[in-house]
Scaffold this active site. Structure first.
Site, short mmCIF file in Angstrom:
data_model
loop_
_atom_site.label_atom_id
_atom_site.label_comp_id
_atom_site.label_asym_id
_atom_site.label_seq_id
_atom_site.Cartn_x
_atom_site.Cartn_y
_atom_site.Cartn_z
N SER A 80 2.44 1.74 -3.48
CA SER A 80 1.46 2.20 -4.46
C SER A 80 1.08 3.66 -4.24
O SER A 80 0.95 4.43 -5.21
CB SER A 80 0.20 1.32 -4.42
OG SER A 80 -0.53 1.49 -3.22
N GLU A 81 0.92 4.08 -2.99
CA GLU A 81 0.53 5.46 -2.72
C GLU A 81 1.62 6.46 -3.12
O GLU A 81 1.32 7.53 -3.65
CB GLU A 81 0.18 5.63 -1.24
CG GLU A 81 -1.17 5.07 -0.86
CD GLU A 81 -2.30 5.69 -1.68
OE1 GLU A 81 -2.43 6.93 -1.70
OE2 GLU A 81 -3.04 4.93 -2.32
N ILE A 82 2.88 6.11 -2.90
CA ILE A 82 3.95 7.00 -3.31
C ILE A 82 4.06 7.03 -4.84
O ILE A 82 4.27 8.08 -5.45
CB ILE A 82 5.28 6.61 -2.64
CG1 ILE A 82 5.19 6.87 -1.13
CG2 ILE A 82 6.45 7.39 -3.24
CD1 ILE A 82 6.46 6.55 -0.36
N ILE A 140 0.83 -1.20 0.00
CA ILE A 140 0.00 0.00 0.00
C ILE A 140 0.88 1.26 0.00
O ILE A 140 0.63 2.21 -0.75
CB ILE A 140 -0.95 0.01 1.21
CG1 ILE A 140 -1.92 -1.18 1.17
CG2 ILE A 140 -1.72 1.33 1.28
CD1 ILE A 140 -2.84 -1.20 -0.01
N LEU A 141 1.92 1.27 0.82
CA LEU A 141 2.82 2.43 0.86
C LEU A 141 3.48 2.65 -0.50
O LEU A 141 3.52 3.78 -1.00
CB LEU A 141 3.88 2.24 1.94
CG LEU A 141 4.89 3.39 2.11
CD1 LEU A 141 5.28 3.56 3.57
CD2 LEU A 141 6.15 3.17 1.28
#
Length: 267
Positions: free
Chosen positions: A35-37, A32-33
């Site tokens: 993908s968000e960055i 998730i981290l």
């Protein structure tokens, strides 16, 4: 439009048109981290193949923390905004060192990580841990501007956040934010982007001739060629010397490259 009607509209669209994206198939905080960055300032279609390649090459915080800057940049190449690649690596190093290899679960701790601002921290909590938090990014902003601020100008995010809090589905915050994302994407395609109404709207600067172009050229060359003298690079690239030299110094200070007696290599 009433708030209950608004929520029904968003949910109805999502149930019929939800996107099948790889990071939605996991609640792994690491993925998730990443993908968000990656999704910061980059279109979803460009992110999907790079995300899959990146998490295959570096499947967890430990492998990313231990990777070389060179390997991370090579895998990131093609996404642009290379500073994000260094941010995600430094974040993995910080998590390994200070959080026992596990992603922290509070906004304050997440915001202490490189490259993680308030919106990204809240998004990670919503998607990885299903926490009932709110955040504003371009698609979320689009939805609320379209339905509640038509014809408005310089709308502050504080006003949008009030509505975001009032409509938040506290039982399904993860899916609710996925729904807002997908609906916002649809609205922009169908009606145009209303984000120019936002007080926080800033038109993206041109890439050609920008410092970003020079930064990218330096990193791309070193990724492919291992090393080069500063003078030779300046001569080959054709960039204005003083400006390119300043950018090379900045890249060195930021930890992207090393400059050993005017010989440039990736860090």
């Amino acid at each position: 439009m009433t708030l209950p009607t608004f929520k029904k509209t968003v949910w109805l669209y999502y149930r019929k048109n939800s996107r099948n994206l790889p990071w939605r198939k996991t609640t792994d905080p690491y993925k998730i981290l990443v993908s968000e960055i990656m999704l910061q300032q980059t279109q979803v279609d460009r992110v999907v193949p790079k995300y899959l390649e990146f998490v295959k090459k570096f499947p967890n915080f430990k492998s990313l923390a231990e990777a070389s800057v060179s390997d991370v940049l090579k895998t990131w190449q093609g996404l642009g905004y290379n500073r994000r690649a260094l941010f995600v690596k430094r974040a993995a190093e910080s998590i390994a060192e200070h959080f026992n290899g596990k992603l922290p679960r509070t906004l304050t701790e997440l915001e202490s990580l490189p490259g993680i601002g308030k919106a990204t921290a809240a998004a990670i909590l919503a998607y990885a841990h299903n926490k009932p938090v709110t955040f504003i990014e371009t698609n979320v902003r689009t939805v609320f501007l379209h339905h509640f601020f038509k014809g408005g100008e310089k709308i502050p995010d504080t006003e949008i956040l009030k509505l975001a809090l009032a409509t938040l589905d506290t039982g399904k915050p993860r899916d609710w934010h996925y729904a807002l994302m997908d609906y916002g994407t649809y609205l922009k395609k169908e009606f145009g982007n209303p984000n120019s109404q936002s007080k926080h709207y800033a038109k993206q600067s041109k890439f050609r001739g920008s410092d970003r172009e020079i930064r990218g050229a330096v990193l791309k060359f070193l990724t492919c060629n291992k090393k080069i003298s500063r003078q030779k690079f300046l001569k080959m690239s054709g960039f204005e010397n003083a400006r390119a030299t300043t950018i090379i110094k900045n890249l060195t200070t930021e930890g992207f490259i090393k400059n050993n007696r005017d010989m440039l290599t990736l860090a």
